[in-house]
Enzyme design. Structure first.
Site, PDB file in Angstrom:
ATOM      1  N   TYR A 121      -1.079  -5.402  -9.519  1.00 18.50           N
ATOM      2  CA  TYR A 121      -2.285  -4.787  -8.967  1.00 18.50           C
ATOM      3  C   TYR A 121      -2.048  -4.382  -7.507  1.00 18.50           C
ATOM      4  O   TYR A 121      -2.266  -3.232  -7.121  1.00 18.50           O
ATOM      5  CB  TYR A 121      -3.458  -5.774  -9.084  1.00 18.50           C
TER       6      TYR A 121
ATOM      7  N   LYS B 269      -1.833  -0.552  -5.820  1.00 19.69           N
ATOM      8  CA  LYS B 269      -2.752  -0.117  -4.759  1.00 19.69           C
ATOM      9  C   LYS B 269      -1.973   0.354  -3.531  1.00 19.69           C
ATOM     10  O   LYS B 269      -2.369   1.302  -2.862  1.00 19.69           O
ATOM     11  CB  LYS B 269      -3.696  -1.268  -4.385  1.00 19.69           C
TER      12      LYS B 269
END
Ligand code: UDP
Length: 327
Positions: A136, A140
């Site tokens: 994750y 990002k």
């Protein structure tokens, strides 16, 4: 000013839609329909940002002045496929930037995360080394790079720490499937007399459990609102948005137990892969540049608002789904 919110059906997106309601000309885009308890009734476009052609056609019609890009796959859960993060977080952002360039749209506010940072014993500043350990966080960071690399675009990258709580006016809160975050899962389970799983008890922290910086979703919304004004000055920024103080997982549970006046059974499980021991930020830059400060982010306040929301969901037979054990 026309504002387009991508990811309007998610937690922050639907909270922001309620928060900004009526104060701005809002347009909404998401790959999923808004949940029925949101106040999004018009100007909604159902579209997956991975579909460049469709995204471009919609944005060309809207001609927004500012895009608030919240659409993302947003949990640190290594069970979620890497490719899911890749398509939802990187390709989608790439497409959006390409559309902005094609259509001469200048301003983007992007929701990034604390998970982009390398670990640190100190309060994280925006210039701290970037070294995400979760898929994750990695996705990002790549999305941030997509945005920053584009010289024609003004950006405000908001690195949100642990967002939690609900908005009381036109009650709205977190509703993921499955729910994985500590606060909503704990509140729901405790209210239902269920035990709570804590991942890891021998981290090098004060009580052996991970420490996070919880920030109320209302403070997130006010930071986005202030960013919308700021970006019109043609400036770019990267900012931490948190409360500036840390709460351990154990402390979350003990505070919750006090508020609901119930003993909560805690089960300590193995560490969850991808978890940093401590993620707490320094918020001086956001305070100074946006003239923003967190007003609702005391842990008790966050928990109380989460309890209201959780009770609302139960009353409306909207049962929270969570994984009984996630590793
Ligand atoms: N956590 C936990 N039990 C749960 C969910 C989360 O112990 O049921 C822990 C998780 O391992 C981390 C902290 O709570 O240490 C915050 O995790 P969350 O998923 O809420 O947010 P993250 O920090 O990963 O974005």
């Amino acid at each position: 000013m026309k504002i387009l919110i991508t990811g309007c059906s998610g937690y922050i997106g639907s909270s922001l839609s309620n928060y900004l309601n009526k104060t701005k000309k809002l347009f909404f885009l998401d790959k999923d329909f808004p949940k029925k308890f949101t106040k999004i009734k018009k100007n909604f476009f159902k579209c997956n940002l991975n579909n460049f052609k469709k995204t471009k056609a919609i944005i060309e019609k809207i001609k927004p002045d500012v895009i608030v890009h919240l659409a993302a796959k947003s949990t640190v859960n290594e069970k979620i496929k890497k490719s899911d993060y890749f398509s939802n977080n990187i390709i989608a952002t790439k497409n959006l930037i390409k559309v902005m360039n094609n259509l001469n749209i200048r301003n983007i506010i992007f929701s990034s995360t604390a998970a982009v940072y390398d670990k640190s014993g100190k309060l994280l500043k925006e210039n701290h080394r970037l070294k995400p350990i979760s898929n994750y966080g990695k996705s990002k960071l790549l999305a941030e790079k997509e945005i920053i690399g584009n010289k024609k675009i003004n950006f405000i990258i908001l690195r949100f720490f642990n967002v939690a709580g609900s908005i009381n006016k036109n009650l709205i809160g977190e509703f993921h499937d499955p729910e994985t975050h500590l606060i909503p899962v704990s509140v729901f389970r405790a209210l239902n007399n269920d035990s709570i799983n804590i991942f890891g008890s021998n981290y090098k922290t004060t009580d052996g459990t991970c420490i996070r910086d919880y920030v109320h979703v209302k403070d997130i919304c006010s930071a986005i609102k202030k960013s919308i004004y700021y970006i019109k000055k043609n400036r770019s920024l990267i900012l931490n948005i948190g409360s500036g103080s840390g709460t351990s997982n154990k402390k979350v549970i003990s505070s919750l137990s006090k508020i609901i006046r119930k003993k909560i059974e805690t089960i300590f499980l193995n560490k969850r892969k991808g978890d940093q021991p401590i993620l707490v930020c320094n918020i001086d830059k956001a305070k100074k540049s946006l003239n923003w400060k967190p007003k609702f982010s005391k842990i008790d306040n966050i928990l109380k608002d989460e309890i209201k929301w959780s009770k609302f969901l139960t009353k409306n037979k909207l049962e929270r789904k969570y994984l009984s054990v996630q590793k």
